[in-house]
Every structure is written in C-alpha cells, then in structure tokens.
Motif scaffolding. Structure first.
Motif, PDB file in Angstrom:
ATOM      1  N   ILE A 337      -3.451   2.915 -49.655  1.00  0.00           N
ATOM      2  CA  ILE A 337      -4.486   3.713 -48.991  1.00  0.00           C
ATOM      3  C   ILE A 337      -4.939   4.847 -49.909  1.00  0.00           C
ATOM      4  O   ILE A 337      -6.141   5.104 -50.072  1.00  0.00           O
ATOM      5  CB  ILE A 337      -3.971   4.252 -47.644  1.00  0.00           C
ATOM      6  CG1 ILE A 337      -3.744   3.082 -46.678  1.00  0.00           C
ATOM      7  CG2 ILE A 337      -4.960   5.250 -47.043  1.00  0.00           C
ATOM      8  CD1 ILE A 337      -3.048   3.474 -45.384  1.00  0.00           C
ATOM      9  N   GLN A 338      -3.983   5.512 -50.548  1.00  0.00           N
ATOM     10  CA  GLN A 338      -4.348   6.575 -51.470  1.00  0.00           C
ATOM     11  C   GLN A 338      -5.109   6.019 -52.670  1.00  0.00           C
ATOM     12  O   GLN A 338      -6.067   6.651 -53.159  1.00  0.00           O
ATOM     13  CB  GLN A 338      -3.093   7.313 -51.946  1.00  0.00           C
ATOM     14  CG  GLN A 338      -3.386   8.521 -52.830  1.00  0.00           C
ATOM     15  CD  GLN A 338      -4.269   9.534 -52.133  1.00  0.00           C
ATOM     16  OE1 GLN A 338      -4.000   9.931 -50.990  1.00  0.00           O
ATOM     17  NE2 GLN A 338      -5.342   9.978 -52.797  1.00  0.00           N
ATOM     18  N   VAL A 341      -8.717   5.654 -51.754  1.00  0.00           N
ATOM     19  CA  VAL A 341      -9.406   6.954 -51.793  1.00  0.00           C
ATOM     20  C   VAL A 341      -9.739   7.318 -53.233  1.00  0.00           C
ATOM     21  O   VAL A 341     -10.863   7.736 -53.552  1.00  0.00           O
ATOM     22  CB  VAL A 341      -8.530   8.041 -51.139  1.00  0.00           C
ATOM     23  CG1 VAL A 341      -9.152   9.416 -51.329  1.00  0.00           C
ATOM     24  CG2 VAL A 341      -8.326   7.746 -49.663  1.00  0.00           C
ATOM     25  N   ASP A 342      -8.754   7.148 -54.115  1.00  0.00           N
ATOM     26  CA  ASP A 342      -8.952   7.510 -55.523  1.00  0.00           C
ATOM     27  C   ASP A 342     -10.024   6.637 -56.183  1.00  0.00           C
ATOM     28  O   ASP A 342     -10.720   7.087 -57.107  1.00  0.00           O
ATOM     29  CB  ASP A 342      -7.632   7.375 -56.292  1.00  0.00           C
ATOM     30  CG  ASP A 342      -6.576   8.362 -55.811  1.00  0.00           C
ATOM     31  OD1 ASP A 342      -6.944   9.365 -55.158  1.00  0.00           O
ATOM     32  OD2 ASP A 342      -5.383   8.114 -56.071  1.00  0.00           O
ATOM     33  N   GLU A 346     -14.657   4.818 -48.960  1.00  0.00           N
ATOM     34  CA  GLU A 346     -14.713   5.814 -47.884  1.00  0.00           C
ATOM     35  C   GLU A 346     -13.601   5.529 -46.877  1.00  0.00           C
ATOM     36  O   GLU A 346     -13.628   4.509 -46.189  1.00  0.00           O
ATOM     37  CB  GLU A 346     -16.073   5.781 -47.191  1.00  0.00           C
ATOM     38  CG  GLU A 346     -16.183   6.779 -46.049  1.00  0.00           C
ATOM     39  CD  GLU A 346     -17.454   6.598 -45.221  1.00  0.00           C
ATOM     40  OE1 GLU A 346     -17.599   7.310 -44.201  1.00  0.00           O
ATOM     41  OE2 GLU A 346     -18.285   5.741 -45.581  1.00  0.00           O
ATOM     42  N   LEU A 347     -12.639   6.432 -46.778  1.00  0.00           N
ATOM     43  CA  LEU A 347     -11.555   6.281 -45.808  1.00  0.00           C
ATOM     44  C   LEU A 347     -12.039   6.819 -44.464  1.00  0.00           C
ATOM     45  O   LEU A 347     -12.051   8.019 -44.220  1.00  0.00           O
ATOM     46  CB  LEU A 347     -10.303   7.019 -46.277  1.00  0.00           C
ATOM     47  CG  LEU A 347      -9.061   6.899 -45.384  1.00  0.00           C
ATOM     48  CD1 LEU A 347      -8.674   5.436 -45.175  1.00  0.00           C
ATOM     49  CD2 LEU A 347      -7.893   7.681 -45.976  1.00  0.00           C
ATOM     50  N   ASP A 350      -7.601   7.137 -41.242  1.00  0.00           N
ATOM     51  CA  ASP A 350      -6.387   7.224 -42.053  1.00  0.00           C
ATOM     52  C   ASP A 350      -5.173   7.095 -41.143  1.00  0.00           C
ATOM     53  O   ASP A 350      -4.916   7.961 -40.308  1.00  0.00           O
ATOM     54  CB  ASP A 350      -6.354   8.563 -42.798  1.00  0.00           C
ATOM     55  CG  ASP A 350      -5.211   8.661 -43.802  1.00  0.00           C
ATOM     56  OD1 ASP A 350      -4.344   7.757 -43.816  1.00  0.00           O
ATOM     57  OD2 ASP A 350      -5.185   9.627 -44.580  1.00  0.00           O
ATOM     58  N   SER A 368      -5.752   1.798 -40.402  1.00  0.00           N
ATOM     59  CA  SER A 368      -6.649   2.465 -41.352  1.00  0.00           C
ATOM     60  C   SER A 368      -7.896   1.613 -41.539  1.00  0.00           C
ATOM     61  O   SER A 368      -7.858   0.387 -41.417  1.00  0.00           O
ATOM     62  CB  SER A 368      -5.953   2.663 -42.707  1.00  0.00           C
ATOM     63  OG  SER A 368      -4.876   3.577 -42.596  1.00  0.00           O
ATOM     64  N   PHE A 370     -11.399   1.341 -44.172  1.00  0.00           N
ATOM     65  CA  PHE A 370     -12.212   1.723 -45.324  1.00  0.00           C
ATOM     66  C   PHE A 370     -13.612   1.134 -45.187  1.00  0.00           C
ATOM     67  O   PHE A 370     -13.790   0.020 -44.693  1.00  0.00           O
ATOM     68  CB  PHE A 370     -11.598   1.190 -46.626  1.00  0.00           C
ATOM     69  CG  PHE A 370     -10.489   2.014 -47.201  1.00  0.00           C
ATOM     70  CD1 PHE A 370     -10.770   3.191 -47.890  1.00  0.00           C
ATOM     71  CD2 PHE A 370      -9.169   1.622 -47.071  1.00  0.00           C
ATOM     72  CE1 PHE A 370      -9.751   3.953 -48.441  1.00  0.00           C
ATOM     73  CE2 PHE A 370      -8.137   2.368 -47.615  1.00  0.00           C
ATOM     74  CZ  PHE A 370      -8.427   3.547 -48.304  1.00  0.00           C
ATOM     75  N   GLN A 390     -10.847  -3.375 -44.555  1.00  0.00           N
ATOM     76  CA  GLN A 390     -11.836  -2.921 -45.534  1.00  0.00           C
ATOM     77  C   GLN A 390     -13.188  -3.546 -45.225  1.00  0.00           C
ATOM     78  O   GLN A 390     -13.282  -4.750 -44.991  1.00  0.00           O
ATOM     79  CB  GLN A 390     -11.397  -3.320 -46.948  1.00  0.00           C
ATOM     80  CG  GLN A 390     -10.069  -2.681 -47.374  1.00  0.00           C
ATOM     81  CD  GLN A 390      -9.578  -3.251 -48.694  1.00  0.00           C
ATOM     82  OE1 GLN A 390      -9.216  -4.406 -48.790  1.00  0.00           O
ATOM     83  NE2 GLN A 390      -9.565  -2.422 -49.729  1.00  0.00           N
TER      84      GLN A 390
END
Length: 498
Positions: A337-338, A341-342, A346-347, A350, A368, A370, A390
């Motif tokens: 998940i991180q 984001v990196d 678009e998260l 969360d 979660s 995305f 996603q």
C-alpha cells in the motif's frame, strides 16, 4: 501447547528434526500450536509407506475405489462444521468462507466418484486383419502435492482426490501456517476405507519440498503457490524426471464496459476483491472501467459499498472477511500500500489503520482502494494478495483487452457487459487461461479444468476435470492378434494396416 504431527502409514508420527513452525490464531495474534517440520528421512518414510500401499491399491477395481470416495464425501459432510471451525481458527477466513473452501474441494471428490467411467479406455475392433487395438489408463505410482495456506481444504482435495481414485498413493505437504485440516482429511480418508499409506501428510518447509522433488520414487508433483516457487518446483521436479503441474500467482482483472449493469458488477467485484481478505489466487484485485464516466461511476459505487463492508473475527457470522494469515503477511500488504502511494497512485481508502476492538493484536487489515493505477507501477505488476482493489482506467475496449493480455500473470479475467458480441470477442482474444463473462471469479466446476497461462502456471496439464485424470495416469496401448491356421512368414518391414 498443541503439537501437530505428521501422518504416515495411517497413524500420527512424531518428527525427529527438532524443528517446528508456529501456528497462529490470526484473530488474536497468539500462537495456538506448533507443527513439526520434516526431515528428508521422514519424507522417505512416507514414500516407502506409499509405495507399499500403492501396489495393492492399484489392483483394487475402480468401482471399489469409488466407494471409498463416496464414503469420504459422506464423512466430510458429517464433519463440515468442525472442519470449517478448525480451518478458520488457523487461516482466519470467516466460517462461511471456510465451508466454501471445503465444499469446492468436495466437488472434486464427487467428480472422482465417477472414476470407473473416467478410466474407460478406447477400443478399435478390426483395426487390421484379425487385429484389435485398445488402450488403458494406469496409475503412475506415488504422487505428491505441495499446497498453499489460502485453501487448506480445497486444494489438497483437488489433488489427492483424483490421484487416489485413479490408483495412486499420495504424499501431501500442506502449508505449515494452517496444517490441521489436511491432517483431518487424511484421517477421514482412512476412516472411509482407504488402506494405510495411501494418503500420507508430512509437514515442513524447503527441506521437505526439496526431498519430495528429489525423491526417485515420487512420479508426479502438483503445486500451488507463488510464481517464483512454482517455477522452482517445476524446474527441479522435471529435472529429476517427474511429471509436474505448478500453479503460480495471479493478478486478475475485471473489465467493465459502459453498458454493464454497474450495480451488479460492483457488488460482484467487491466480493471478489475483498472476500477472504483478498487471499485467493482467483481474487479480482484490478478493476478496469472503460471510459471516464464508467470509471467515475464505478469508483462512487465502490466507495458506497466499502462504507458498509464489515471486517470481523472469523466466527462472527456478520463479518464479510476476517484477518489475514500472519503478521508477516499483514506487513507485506501494508508495504505494498505504501509502495502504491510512493508510485503516485491515488489512495482513496487506506485500510492500514484498521483495528478491531478487543482483538488489537489480530492480523486485521481494512479494505483499501487505489485509483489512477498505471501499468508501469510495481503494485499493478505484482500480486499483493490482500484486501486491496486497484482501479486502472482505460479509454477503449482495445486497451481493456490489452491490459490482462500483456500482464505477466494469466490466471483469470472477467468482463462485465450486456453486449454478447463484445463478450465473445473478449473471451476469444484475451491471453488468459480462465474467463468469466459477468462472473467475477471464474473458477470452473470440478468436471471442467482449472489452470492459468503465462507465469500463473508451469506445465502442460491443468488441475481436476479430465486433465486431472490424465495427469495422474499413463496410457498403455495394446495391439492384439489371435492368429488361426497356417503360420505366416516373418515381416521385415514396419507393420501397416493395409
């Protein structure tokens, strides 16, 4: 503390390695048992038992072997509640999902009950002057299965059900994370009337896996797990002359065309993406809406569904999914998940901060979501295996077809549409092994066959159905002549049927 032993030659057998694996209760995070990890010598002991048992078992006629399968089915149904509770206590999936796990395996056992018909060979009368030709399917000998944590009931039954019904004996190496149900299945197989040694269970890690792959008396290996390990199993197993089917990872897509029933499609995708906390190789973690209007509508509906989605302990009948299998796996999902984001996705939702009151040490992670996920992102390219959905937006049918077709995995894919022509074209052209049309999880029924393409499967023969029968048997073809009258001269050319 409860200790889980091996099951060899019809009885519990204590290991000698002195090595153990922890078995957790995912709801509480506590260690509830420890499982013995086998040495190569213990694998060999199981193989020797299986070799002895198989010689006689292969001579049992198919109808009598089918009767054992019928009785095994009855015993599983008798013990369904207890098996599901045990499965949930080690895996973390909710009870209803655990029953589904066992039931889908039981459907392959039902298929195996028809083994007398499935083993019938072919016959040609009068293929030549006074010559008949017929074929027969015979067992390979000792087969083995290496199974994952996510379906500790279903996948072992997919493998050993057909292997045993066709006259083989079987060595099962289940996941050390949730090993109790596989042992119970072996005990029930003995209760059903299978001779001791026909089904053995050895627990372990890479030591046991390598011992299986290297053992000269194991003729076939079936595997389900990650793609890297599947490739390893396939390469090492075939190098020692074994027949190998090795099923790997997945990144299944759900394509939504603008004409789809969005309410139904989104409900289907929510269940397929978040059910069993996403720990399914046939989960649907990528939704591919075609066009901005479709994507915006899908996103809005997904958010609405997530507001009412309930995460709870595995025994909560209202929970839609429970904890993941281990703290390490929870951390892996969080790291993905991180990573998303990196990478710039678009998260939208969360799930990392989720905590269940009274079960704060459990391995829970919330759903979660995305959006704006791109094919170049690692989080899209790799299998997360958790409750993460996603959204990968595209503008055309051609783009939607290209995404799953070009992905490294090719296990399953679904398309949601009312357009029969578009669905037919998609199913025909997509480079994926299993396709659902308005079906989010296209796992075939037991009398068809299960298997993906590309890095989702190594080997040429799929799981269960007639493919399973072929995998666990070898064909022998007999050409017979019963001459009468004068002795014919020897022929020095290759025989023909002129």
């Amino acid at each position: 503390m409860r200790e889980i032993t091996h099951f060899i030659d019809g009885a519990a057998v204590s290991g000698t390695s002195g090595r153990f694996g922890d078995v957790f209760n995912p709801n509480t995070g506590e260690v509830q048992a420890r499982v013995q990890l086998a040495t190569a010598a213990e694998v060999d002991r199981a193989v020797r038992s299986a070799l002895t048992a198989q010689r006689d078992w292969a001579q049992v006629n198919p109808q009598r072997r089918a009767r054992v399968m019928f009785e095994f089915k009855r015993l599983i149904e008798r013990d369904m509640d207890a098996l599901a509770e045990l499965l949930s206590s080690e895996h973390g999936k909710v009870i209803a999902d655990s029953k589904g796990d066992i039931q889908r395996g039981l459907e392959v056992i039902e298929f195996a009950c028809g083994i007398p018909h499935l083993l019938k060979g072919e016959y040609t009368e009068g293929a030549g002057p006074g010559i008949d030709i017929y074929s027969m399917r015979q067992p390979l000998g000792v087969a083995a299965g290496i199974t994952p944590f996510n379906f500790p009931g279903m996948i072992p039954m997919w493998m050993f059900g057909i292997a045993i019904a066709t006259g083989n004996s079987f060595i099962l190496k289940p996941s050390e994370k949730d090993p109790s149900v596989p042992v119970k299945l072996a005990e029930l197989m003995m209760e059903a009337g299978a001779p001791a040694g026909v089904l053995n269970v050895v627990h372990g890690d890479k030591v046991a896996v390598d011992a299986i792959l290297d053992h000269p008396d194991i003729r076939a290996v079936s595997f389900v797990g990650s793609s890297d390990i599947a490739h390893y199993v396939y390469s090492r197993g075939t190098a020692t002359g074994k027949r190998v089917q090795a099923m790997g990872g997945a990144k299944n897509h759900g394509v939504i065309l603008p004409d789809a029933d969005l309410d139904q499609a989104v409900k289907d995708i929510i269940g397929a993406a978040y059910g069993s906390a996403g720990e399914r190789c046939m989960a649907l973690p990528v939704v591919v809406p075609v066009g901005k209007a479709t994507a915006d509508a899908v996103r809005e509906r997904v958010l609405g569904e997530l507001e009412s989605l309930k995460v709870g302990i595995s025994t909560d009948p209202a929970a839609q999914y429970g904890p993941v299998v281990s703290q390490a796996h929870k951390q892996k999902i969080s790291d993905y998940i991180q990573m998303g984001v990196d990478e710039g996705a678009e998260l939208v939702v969360d799930g990392r901060g989720f905590s269940l009151q009274g079960y704060e040490q459990g391995f829970f992670i919330g759903p979660s979501l995305f959006d704006q996920v791109k094919p170049t992102m690692r989080t899209y390219q790799e299998e997360i295996f958790g409750p993460v959905l996603q959204i990968a937006r595209v503008e055309s049918f051609e783009e939607a077809l290209h995404l799953p077709s070009s992905h490294q995995y090719g296990n399953g894919v679904a398309i949601f549409t009312r357009n029969g022509r578009a669905a037919r074209e998609f199913a025909q052209q997509v480079n994926v092994g299993m396709v659902g049309i308005n079906v989010p999880i296209p796992v075939p029924v037991a009398y068809h066959t299960f298997g993906g393409w590309k890095r989702s499967a190594f080997g040429d023969v799929n799981q269960h159905g007639l493919e399973g029968v072929r995998f666990y048997t070898k064909v022998k073809t007999v050409t017979a002549r019963w001459p009468e009258g004068a002795v014919e001269d020897s022929a020095f050319v290759i025989p023909t049927m002129k």
